[in-house]
Design a protein around this motif. Structure first.
Motif, PDB file in Angstrom:
ATOM      1  N   ALA A  20       0.832  -1.197   0.000  1.00 12.96           N
ATOM      2  CA  ALA A  20       0.000   0.000   0.000  1.00 12.96           C
ATOM      3  C   ALA A  20       0.871   1.253   0.000  1.00 12.96           C
ATOM      4  O   ALA A  20       1.968   1.257   0.550  1.00 12.96           O
ATOM      5  N   MET A  21       0.359   2.290  -0.645  1.00 13.63           N
ATOM      6  CA  MET A  21       0.969   3.610  -0.583  1.00 13.63           C
ATOM      7  C   MET A  21       0.312   4.341   0.574  1.00 13.63           C
ATOM      8  O   MET A  21      -0.912   4.338   0.705  1.00 13.63           O
ATOM      9  N   LEU A  22       1.114   4.972   1.412  1.00 16.08           N
ATOM     10  CA  LEU A  22       0.612   5.656   2.598  1.00 16.08           C
ATOM     11  C   LEU A  22       1.091   7.105   2.594  1.00 16.08           C
ATOM     12  O   LEU A  22       2.274   7.360   2.378  1.00 16.08           O
ATOM     13  N   ALA A  23       0.162   8.026   2.800  1.00 15.49           N
ATOM     14  CA  ALA A  23       0.507   9.443   2.881  1.00 15.49           C
ATOM     15  C   ALA A  23      -0.308  10.093   3.989  1.00 15.49           C
ATOM     16  O   ALA A  23      -1.456   9.712   4.216  1.00 15.49           O
ATOM     17  N   LEU A  24       0.291  11.048   4.669  1.00 16.12           N
ATOM     18  CA  LEU A  24      -0.411  11.810   5.696  1.00 16.12           C
ATOM     19  C   LEU A  24      -0.808  13.162   5.121  1.00 16.12           C
ATOM     20  O   LEU A  24      -0.048  13.757   4.351  1.00 16.12           O
ATOM     21  N   ALA A  25      -1.983  13.633   5.513  1.00 18.68           N
ATOM     22  CA  ALA A  25      -2.451  14.917   5.000  1.00 18.68           C
ATOM     23  C   ALA A  25      -3.231  15.663   6.066  1.00 18.68           C
ATOM     24  O   ALA A  25      -3.946  15.062   6.864  1.00 18.68           O
ATOM     25  N   ASN A  26      -3.063  16.959   6.044  1.00 23.00           N
ATOM     26  CA  ASN A  26      -3.905  17.841   6.857  1.00 23.00           C
ATOM     27  C   ASN A  26      -4.313  19.028   5.999  1.00 23.00           C
ATOM     28  O   ASN A  26      -3.972  19.101   4.819  1.00 23.00           O
ATOM     29  N   VAL A  57      -3.318   4.299  -9.506  1.00 19.05           N
ATOM     30  CA  VAL A  57      -2.785   3.758  -8.253  1.00 19.05           C
ATOM     31  C   VAL A  57      -3.983   3.552  -7.339  1.00 19.05           C
ATOM     32  O   VAL A  57      -4.540   4.504  -6.803  1.00 19.05           O
ATOM     33  N   ARG A  58      -4.399   2.323  -7.171  1.00 11.67           N
ATOM     34  CA  ARG A  58      -5.616   2.023  -6.416  1.00 11.67           C
ATOM     35  C   ARG A  58      -5.340   1.636  -4.960  1.00 11.67           C
ATOM     36  O   ARG A  58      -6.254   1.595  -4.157  1.00 11.67           O
ATOM     37  N   ASN A  59      -4.105   1.361  -4.650  1.00 10.93           N
ATOM     38  CA  ASN A  59      -3.774   0.895  -3.302  1.00 10.93           C
ATOM     39  C   ASN A  59      -3.142   1.990  -2.445  1.00 10.93           C
ATOM     40  O   ASN A  59      -2.228   1.742  -1.692  1.00 10.93           O
ATOM     41  N   GLN A  60      -3.679   3.201  -2.576  1.00  6.89           N
ATOM     42  CA  GLN A  60      -3.168   4.299  -1.752  1.00  6.89           C
ATOM     43  C   GLN A  60      -4.125   4.585  -0.603  1.00  6.89           C
ATOM     44  O   GLN A  60      -5.339   4.476  -0.748  1.00  6.89           O
ATOM     45  N   LEU A  61      -3.536   4.943   0.522  1.00  3.11           N
ATOM     46  CA  LEU A  61      -4.308   5.299   1.707  1.00  3.11           C
ATOM     47  C   LEU A  61      -3.838   6.659   2.193  1.00  3.11           C
ATOM     48  O   LEU A  61      -2.660   6.837   2.492  1.00  3.11           O
ATOM     49  N   ILE A  62      -4.752   7.600   2.244  1.00  6.94           N
ATOM     50  CA  ILE A  62      -4.456   8.919   2.786  1.00  6.94           C
ATOM     51  C   ILE A  62      -4.914   8.924   4.242  1.00  6.94           C
ATOM     52  O   ILE A  62      -6.090   8.690   4.525  1.00  6.94           O
ATOM     53  N   VAL A  63      -3.988   9.145   5.151  1.00  2.45           N
ATOM     54  CA  VAL A  63      -4.338   9.286   6.556  1.00  2.45           C
ATOM     55  C   VAL A  63      -4.610  10.764   6.786  1.00  2.45           C
ATOM     56  O   VAL A  63      -3.710  11.596   6.720  1.00  2.45           O
ATOM     57  N   SER A  64      -5.871  11.079   6.998  1.00  5.69           N
ATOM     58  CA  SER A  64      -6.316  12.465   7.172  1.00  5.69           C
ATOM     59  C   SER A  64      -6.303  12.818   8.655  1.00  5.69           C
ATOM     60  O   SER A  64      -6.838  12.090   9.479  1.00  5.69           O
TER      61      SER A  64
END
Length: 190
Positions: A20-26, A57-64
């Protein structure tokens, strides 16, 4: 509870090979507040999501990290967004908004690896020209970009030390790298 939410989100998001691709966002990444947006405008999150959508890219998760960002991701359509409450460490409290959240990714990476997922952690200011999962070597525990500006600094150089006073253990080898940039790093749960 945070680990359970992360596990459930990764189970929904990850590829069959548990990547999975993981990114943090605010909200700073959306530049909705001019006081915290120091790059003179532009929704970085939107640009990132448009790019990964274009590349399928379907396996990305944005941690909001806030409701506004989470709602933006949900409204974007087809984006896996996980809303988490994560306190900013005291050492990062008085830094820029994006820097405040950068240290939070390490705890998430650790948990995802312990859960058996391979993680491509990315910063949202990256622009991918091709799906990055198609170009990983997967021949090491960690694949990471570097800020090295020459071949030697980018790839690392082998060095040695010799201290005769240490007797039979007088020699030692080391690899010297320039700064590793964890704005794009792939880690396997090995």
């Amino acid at each position: 509870p945070t680990n359970r939410k992360l596990y459930e989100a990764l189970a929904r998001t990850a590829s069959p090979s548990r990547e999975a691709m993981l990114a943090l966002a605010n909200d700073v990444m959306m530049c909705s507040n001019p006081k915290t947006c120091w790059w003179n405008g532009g929704n970085v999150l939107k640009t990132f999501l448009e790019g990964t959508r274009r590349l399928e890219v379907r396996n990305q998760l944005i941690v909001s990290l806030d409701d506004e960002t989470h709602n933006f991701c949900l409204g974007f359509g087809g984006i896996n967004s996980l809303r988490l409450e994560m306190p900013v460490p005291s050492a990062q409290q008085k830094t820029r908004g994006a820097n405040m959240i950068s240290t939070l990714k390490y705890g998430l990476i650790k948990q995802a690896l312990l859960m058996g997922y391979s993680i491509l952690v990315v910063d949202l200011d990256l622009v991918f020209l091709k799906n990055p999962f198609d170009h990983l070597h997967r021949d090491a525990d960690i694949e990471v970009s570097t800020d090295g500006f020459t071949q030697m600094w980018a790839r690392g150089s082998l060095g040695s030390v010799h201290e005769p006073k240490m007797g039979w253990g007088a020699g030692g080898l080391y690899v010297q790298h320039f700064t590793l940039n964890v704005g794009c790093a792939y880690m396997r749960p090995t």
